[in-house]
Scaffold this motif. Structure first.
Motif, mmCIF file in Angstrom:
data_model
loop_
_atom_site.group_PDB
_atom_site.id
_atom_site.type_symbol
_atom_site.label_atom_id
_atom_site.label_comp_id
_atom_site.label_asym_id
_atom_site.label_seq_id
_atom_site.Cartn_x
_atom_site.Cartn_y
_atom_site.Cartn_z
ATOM 1 N N VAL A 48 0.791 -1.193 0.014
ATOM 2 C CA VAL A 48 0.044 0.063 0.094
ATOM 3 C C VAL A 48 0.811 1.371 -0.018
ATOM 4 O O VAL A 48 0.546 2.172 -0.613
ATOM 5 N N MET A 49 1.552 1.244 0.893
ATOM 6 C CA MET A 49 2.921 2.454 0.783
ATOM 7 C C MET A 49 3.437 2.532 -0.520
ATOM 8 O O MET A 49 3.644 3.825 -0.971
ATOM 9 N N ILE A 50 4.118 1.554 -1.123
ATOM 10 C CA ILE A 50 4.744 1.509 -2.301
ATOM 11 C C ILE A 50 3.693 2.003 -3.451
ATOM 12 O O ILE A 50 4.059 3.019 -4.279
ATOM 13 N N GLY A 51 2.313 1.776 -3.255
ATOM 14 C CA GLY A 51 1.385 2.231 -4.171
ATOM 15 C C GLY A 51 1.188 3.514 -4.034
ATOM 16 O O GLY A 51 1.020 4.489 -5.134
ATOM 17 N N LEU A 52 1.381 4.305 -2.750
ATOM 18 C CA LEU A 52 1.062 5.633 -2.477
ATOM 19 C C LEU A 52 2.200 6.416 -3.192
ATOM 20 O O LEU A 52 1.994 7.504 -3.554
ATOM 21 N N CYS A 53 3.550 5.899 -2.981
ATOM 22 C CA CYS A 53 4.586 6.359 -3.316
ATOM 23 C C CYS A 53 4.490 6.620 -4.942
ATOM 24 O O CYS A 53 4.970 7.771 -5.653
ATOM 25 N N PHE A 54 3.994 5.687 -5.712
ATOM 26 C CA PHE A 54 3.616 5.920 -7.201
ATOM 27 C C PHE A 54 2.459 6.849 -7.473
ATOM 28 O O PHE A 54 2.421 7.153 -8.835
ATOM 29 N N SER A 55 1.590 7.107 -6.646
ATOM 30 C CA SER A 55 0.502 7.570 -6.734
ATOM 31 C C SER A 55 0.425 9.219 -7.078
ATOM 32 O O SER A 55 0.900 10.120 -6.277
ATOM 33 N N HIS A 56 0.034 9.561 -8.319
ATOM 34 C CA HIS A 56 0.109 10.707 -9.082
ATOM 35 C C HIS A 56 -0.864 11.768 -8.219
ATOM 36 O O HIS A 56 -0.454 12.928 -7.818
ATOM 37 N N SER A 57 -1.967 11.372 -7.438
ATOM 38 C CA SER A 57 -2.851 12.088 -6.854
ATOM 39 C C SER A 57 -2.368 12.367 -5.470
ATOM 40 O O SER A 57 -2.533 13.467 -4.691
ATOM 41 N N PHE A 58 -1.965 11.391 -4.865
ATOM 42 C CA PHE A 58 -1.308 11.595 -3.538
ATOM 43 C C PHE A 58 -0.064 12.423 -3.601
ATOM 44 O O PHE A 58 0.092 13.355 -2.619
ATOM 45 N N ARG A 59 0.784 12.365 -4.098
ATOM 46 C CA ARG A 59 2.062 13.028 -4.382
ATOM 47 C C ARG A 59 1.782 14.524 -4.798
ATOM 48 O O ARG A 59 2.611 15.340 -4.307
ATOM 49 N N HIS A 60 0.717 14.741 -5.491
ATOM 50 C CA HIS A 60 0.513 16.160 -5.858
ATOM 51 C C HIS A 60 -0.341 16.819 -4.974
ATOM 52 O O HIS A 60 -0.989 17.931 -5.191
ATOM 53 N N MET A 61 -0.770 16.327 -3.766
ATOM 54 C CA MET A 61 -1.456 17.139 -2.983
ATOM 55 C C MET A 61 -0.540 17.929 -2.091
ATOM 56 O O MET A 61 0.541 17.990 -1.853
ATOM 57 N N THR A 62 -1.313 19.115 -1.583
ATOM 58 C CA THR A 62 -0.697 20.163 -0.742
ATOM 59 C C THR A 62 -0.338 19.434 0.501
ATOM 60 O O THR A 62 -1.216 18.714 0.854
ATOM 61 N N ASP A 63 0.341 20.165 1.503
ATOM 62 C CA ASP A 63 0.341 19.842 3.052
ATOM 63 C C ASP A 63 -0.780 19.920 3.217
ATOM 64 O O ASP A 63 -1.296 18.968 4.264
ATOM 65 N N LYS A 64 -1.672 20.967 3.267
ATOM 66 C CA LYS A 64 -3.134 21.228 3.687
ATOM 67 C C LYS A 64 -3.890 20.102 3.134
ATOM 68 O O LYS A 64 -4.838 19.702 4.159
ATOM 69 N N GLU A 65 -4.155 19.594 1.995
ATOM 70 C CA GLU A 65 -4.740 18.542 1.543
ATOM 71 C C GLU A 65 -4.450 17.323 2.235
ATOM 72 O O GLU A 65 -5.470 16.714 2.214
ATOM 73 N N VAL A 66 -3.499 17.110 2.309
ATOM 74 C CA VAL A 66 -3.021 15.797 3.101
ATOM 75 C C VAL A 66 -3.498 15.629 4.571
ATOM 76 O O VAL A 66 -4.094 14.833 5.026
ATOM 77 N N VAL A 67 -3.520 17.079 5.129
ATOM 78 C CA VAL A 67 -4.345 16.983 6.523
ATOM 79 C C VAL A 67 -5.623 16.694 6.469
ATOM 80 O O VAL A 67 -6.125 15.900 7.412
ATOM 81 N N PHE A 68 -6.569 17.053 5.291
ATOM 82 C CA PHE A 68 -7.882 16.565 5.390
ATOM 83 C C PHE A 68 -8.026 14.951 4.985
ATOM 84 O O PHE A 68 -8.799 14.376 5.641
ATOM 85 N N TRP A 69 -6.853 14.749 4.168
ATOM 86 C CA TRP A 69 -6.948 13.363 3.839
ATOM 87 C C TRP A 69 -6.756 12.347 5.061
ATOM 88 O O TRP A 69 -7.548 11.470 5.174
ATOM 89 N N VAL A 70 -5.808 12.789 5.889
ATOM 90 C CA VAL A 70 -5.436 11.693 6.879
ATOM 91 C C VAL A 70 -6.483 11.953 7.997
ATOM 92 O O VAL A 70 -6.771 10.930 8.744
ATOM 93 N N ARG A 71 -6.942 13.252 8.325
ATOM 94 C CA ARG A 71 -8.079 13.243 9.127
ATOM 95 C C ARG A 71 -9.290 12.488 8.795
ATOM 96 O O ARG A 71 -10.152 12.057 9.881
#
Length: 446
Positions: free
Chosen positions: A400-423
């Motif tokens: 799963v972590m390797i897939g996220l590393c390849f993920s265009h959508s995950f890598r191109h999120m901003t820091d603030k967008e990741v906050v909403f994603w993980v919460r």
């Protein structure tokens, strides 16, 4: 006719989308059933191999179909290495059908096939929403069940059940106080419950150390992160060469660390024992694995997942069961890749980690993806020590972590967008807010 086909595709997509998050629960249970204490009611039924093979096959089927429903085509070029690695594994599996001779060969082939095909989950993991729903299901259902499993499991298995927590630790700074307490409390349980389980302590401790990158993000440069990444990838290869040549053996701690260091651990029977945490438990495994490959001349293409390596240490016990002095699976993840798929498999496996960590560190817009890339690079290093690649939650989360590393959508999120994603993993309100933002963005693009 076109409408019927479209409707069927929509229904299939809905079924797969609803089923994928649920898969993490049986994977979690399957990962720890062998560690259930003796005398627990229904423990033999819970550890029924045939039942779990059927469940594992269904899970792999869902992830196979998810590749067609949820895989982001923008990741297709980057994910070619995953496809090539899976293709080579499939070739080795087919070869295993011709190699298998006895019942135990076929049993090993079926079980190891499930493990070798588990990287298919990386395709679904390129979809950040799928990963979010997987982890949300784990937090909502599997995590509360830990209170029950903590009673019936050996303490050295706690870390296997809580494997997703080590991943979530990378996002600790942006979680609420309550969520931080939960994650840190579970991490403390893994540490304190069984210090003899060195692997779990290390895999939970390293993400905590990587958090230093977040707190020093204003001064940590991309060049420094890339240097650390390359070091984690290259160092085990250098140490392996030094060990094989007899120059320096990193596992022979007695030669450069003086003193006795013990901790209370758990033996195979579940009894508490004092263990030497600096004991060399890997050198003899490397000797057996390499010696077997050279003697039987399967070092390039592997012995197939139907067979194991010749073993003097465990051969006597294995002979009583299988009639062969072979060990089907080792504690060292990379040793299994080498035995089953040969040097070719090891090279493809190494490229998988190299490419995934490269994209996460160098091609991402948020600090969390960069930290994830460092952690994935560390897991390559740790594959030389342990990280068994079996059908388990630990190996599943690695994919799963390797897939996220390849993920265009995950890598191109901003820091603030990741906050909403993980919460959103812990609170549905953030998912609804996130979905509204996506709808607004699509309407704006139209």
């Amino acid at each position: 006719m076109f409408r019927i086909i479209t409707l069927m595709n929509t229904v299939n997509k809905q079924i797969v989308s609803q089923a994928i998050p649920v898969t993490i629960l049986p994977i979690t249970v399957y990962s720890v059933v062998v560690f259930i204490k003796r005398g627990v009611p229904l423990s033999s039924l819970m550890n029924n191999t045939t039942i779990w093979w059927g469940i594992s096959f269904v899970i792999l089927g869902f992830f196979f179909f998810s590749k067609y429903s949820f895989f982001d085509k923008r990741n297709e070029r980057n994910m070619r290495i995953v496809w090539v690695y899976l293709l080579w594994n499939a070739i080795c599996i087919v070869r295993g059908m011709f190699v298998a001779e006895i019942y135990w060969d076929w049993k090993a082939l079926i079980g190891n096939t499930m493990a070798l095909m588990l990287p298919i989950a990386a395709y679904a993991a390129t979809n950040k929403i799928i990963v979010q729903s997987l982890l949300a299901f784990y937090v909502k259902y599997a995590l509360p069940l830990f209170l029950l499993f903590a009673v019936i499991l050996r303490t050295d298995a706690y870390g296997f059940y809580l494997a997703p927590v080590s991943f979530l630790l990378l996002f600790l700074p942006v979680l609420s106080k309550r969520q931080k307490v939960i994650l840190l409390g579970l991490t403390a349980v893994v540490f304190v419950a069984d210090l003899g389980a060195r692997s779990n302590v290390i895999k939970f401790g390293v993400p905590v150390l990587i958090l230093a990158v977040y707190y020093a993000r204003r001064v940590v440069t991309l060049k420094l992160l890339e240097t650390v990444r390359l070091a984690l990838l290259i160092i085990p290869i250098i140490l392996f060469v030094l060990g094989v040549s007899g120059t320096f053996n990193i596992f022979d701690t007695d030669s450069y660390i003086k003193g006795d260091y013990t901790a209370t651990g758990t033996d195979m029977q579940g009894n508490k024992v004092e263990e030497n945490v600096m004991a060399d438990t890997r050198t003899f495994l490397y000797k057996e694995v390499l010696g077997s490959a050279i003697e039987n001349n399967y070092w390039l293409f592997g012995r197939t997942p139907a067979r194991g390596n010749d073993s003097d240490s465990f051969g006597v016990w294995a002979f009583e069961v299988t009639g062969r002095y072979e060990r089907i699976e080792n504690e060292i993840g990379l040793a299994n890749v080498f035995t089953w798929t040969g040097l070719i498999g090891v090279i493809l496996y190494s490229i998988l980690f190299f490419r995934a960590s490269y994209f996460a560190v160098n091609k991402s817009k948020n600090i969390y993806a960069k930290m994830l890339g460092i952690y994935v690079a560390f897991r390559w290093l740790y594959a030389w020590v342990e990280d068994v690649n079996n059908f388990s939650l630990n190996y599943f989360m690695l994919m799963v972590m390797i897939g996220l590393c390849f993920s265009h959508s995950f890598r191109h999120m901003t820091d603030k967008e990741v906050v909403f994603w993980v919460r959103g993993i812990f609170d549905n309100r953030y998912i609804r807010f996130q979905n509204n933002l996506i709808k607004k963005r699509k309407n704006y693009e139209r």
